[in-house]
Design a protein around this motif. Structure first.
Motif, short mmCIF file in Angstrom:
data_model
loop_
_atom_site.label_atom_id
_atom_site.label_comp_id
_atom_site.label_asym_id
_atom_site.label_seq_id
_atom_site.Cartn_x
_atom_site.Cartn_y
_atom_site.Cartn_z
N GLY A 151 -103.22 89.97 47.42
CA GLY A 151 -102.53 90.17 46.16
C GLY A 151 -102.29 88.89 45.40
O GLY A 151 -102.71 87.81 45.84
N PRO A 152 -101.61 89.01 44.24
CA PRO A 152 -101.42 87.84 43.38
C PRO A 152 -100.53 86.78 44.01
O PRO A 152 -99.55 87.10 44.69
CB PRO A 152 -100.77 88.41 42.11
CG PRO A 152 -100.34 89.78 42.44
CD PRO A 152 -101.03 90.23 43.68
N GLN A 153 -100.90 85.52 43.79
CA GLN A 153 -100.15 84.39 44.33
C GLN A 153 -99.77 83.45 43.20
O GLN A 153 -100.52 83.26 42.26
CB GLN A 153 -101.02 83.61 45.32
CG GLN A 153 -101.49 84.41 46.49
CD GLN A 153 -102.22 83.54 47.50
OE1 GLN A 153 -102.43 82.36 47.30
NE2 GLN A 153 -102.62 84.15 48.60
N HIS A 154 -98.59 82.87 43.34
CA HIS A 154 -98.21 81.76 42.48
C HIS A 154 -98.90 80.52 43.04
O HIS A 154 -98.91 80.32 44.25
CB HIS A 154 -96.70 81.48 42.55
CG HIS A 154 -95.86 82.50 41.89
ND1 HIS A 154 -95.77 82.63 40.53
CD2 HIS A 154 -95.02 83.44 42.41
CE1 HIS A 154 -94.94 83.61 40.24
NE2 HIS A 154 -94.47 84.11 41.35
N VAL A 155 -99.46 79.69 42.16
CA VAL A 155 -99.99 78.41 42.58
C VAL A 155 -98.91 77.37 42.27
O VAL A 155 -98.45 77.27 41.14
CB VAL A 155 -101.30 78.06 41.83
CG1 VAL A 155 -101.80 76.69 42.24
CG2 VAL A 155 -102.36 79.13 42.11
N LEU A 156 -98.48 76.66 43.31
CA LEU A 156 -97.42 75.66 43.15
C LEU A 156 -97.98 74.28 43.41
O LEU A 156 -98.89 74.11 44.22
CB LEU A 156 -96.26 75.97 44.11
CG LEU A 156 -95.62 77.35 43.97
CD1 LEU A 156 -94.49 77.52 44.98
CD2 LEU A 156 -95.13 77.62 42.56
N HIS A 157 -97.41 73.28 42.73
CA HIS A 157 -97.91 71.90 42.78
C HIS A 157 -96.80 70.94 43.21
O HIS A 157 -95.67 71.06 42.73
CB HIS A 157 -98.38 71.45 41.38
CG HIS A 157 -99.51 72.26 40.85
ND1 HIS A 157 -100.81 71.84 40.92
CD2 HIS A 157 -99.53 73.47 40.23
CE1 HIS A 157 -101.60 72.76 40.36
NE2 HIS A 157 -100.84 73.75 39.92
N LEU A 158 -97.15 70.00 44.05
CA LEU A 158 -96.24 68.93 44.44
C LEU A 158 -96.95 67.60 44.24
O LEU A 158 -97.97 67.34 44.87
CB LEU A 158 -95.83 69.07 45.92
CG LEU A 158 -94.92 67.98 46.48
CD1 LEU A 158 -93.52 68.09 45.91
CD2 LEU A 158 -94.88 68.06 48.00
N LYS A 159 -96.43 66.78 43.34
CA LYS A 159 -97.00 65.44 43.14
C LYS A 159 -96.49 64.54 44.27
O LYS A 159 -95.32 64.61 44.63
CB LYS A 159 -96.56 64.87 41.79
CG LYS A 159 -96.90 65.74 40.60
CD LYS A 159 -98.37 65.65 40.21
CE LYS A 159 -98.67 66.41 38.94
NZ LYS A 159 -99.49 67.61 39.18
N VAL A 160 -97.39 63.69 44.80
CA VAL A 160 -96.93 62.80 45.87
C VAL A 160 -97.07 61.33 45.50
O VAL A 160 -97.69 60.98 44.53
CB VAL A 160 -97.66 63.07 47.21
CG1 VAL A 160 -97.26 64.44 47.75
CG2 VAL A 160 -99.15 62.96 47.08
#
Length: 160
Positions: A151-160
């Motif tokens: 099913g649908p997923q949120h794409v999440l981002h973490l800058k390092v």
């Protein structure tokens, strides 16, 4: 209430026995996989970093940082890694270990994966507890979605 020392380390064979005792409830297995299954999966990139969350030298959690084909479904950033298979052993859940482990992630990536400047992940929209956890630990929702096999997923981002 001291929680002990929580660190992130790369997986090594000396933890195999402890990880074989890892337990996850059925309803969580819908969204993740068992650590050793992932570690021994032939279909993931050889560059994958297998990361353990350890508390006082005891592995309490696991996740993978993948590159390659799978990453490209989520990000066009060649310097990113895809976080997959995040889990905390069922007996250790609810103690803040996931949050502590994820807060250590940027420093771990800088120390162990030179050149990587971002971690991305897909989290199932139905997995509200995980979404909340990731947002509390620095991941950002930039409004992107990926429709995966579950099913649908949120794409999440973490800058390092």
């Amino acid at each position: 209430m001291d929680m002990g020392t929580v660190r992130l380390i790369e997986y090594s064979g000396k933890y195999k026995e402890q990880l074989s005792a890892f337990h996850l409830p059925e309803k969580q297995l819908e969204f993740t996989s068992m650590p050793l299954e992932k570690i021994h999966n032939q279909h993931i990139s050889d560059n994958t970093a297998h990361v353990l969350i350890v508390e006082d030298e005891e592995p309490v959690g696991y996740f993978a940082l993948e590159d390659g084909e799978k990453l490209h479904k989520y990000s066009e950033n060649e310097q990113a890694r895809l976080l997959t298979s995040f889990s905390i052993d069922s007996g250790r859940q609810g103690k803040g270990l996931a949050k502590k482990g994820l807060r250590l992630l940027p420093a771990f990536v800088r120390d162990h994966l030179p050149g990587v400047d971002e971690v991305v992940l897909g989290v199932n929209k139905r997995n509200t507890a995980a979404i909340s956890l990731y947002l509390k630990t620095g991941f950002e929702d930039e409004g992107e979605e990926y429709v995966g096999p579950k099913g649908p997923q949120h794409v999440l981002h973490l800058k390092v």
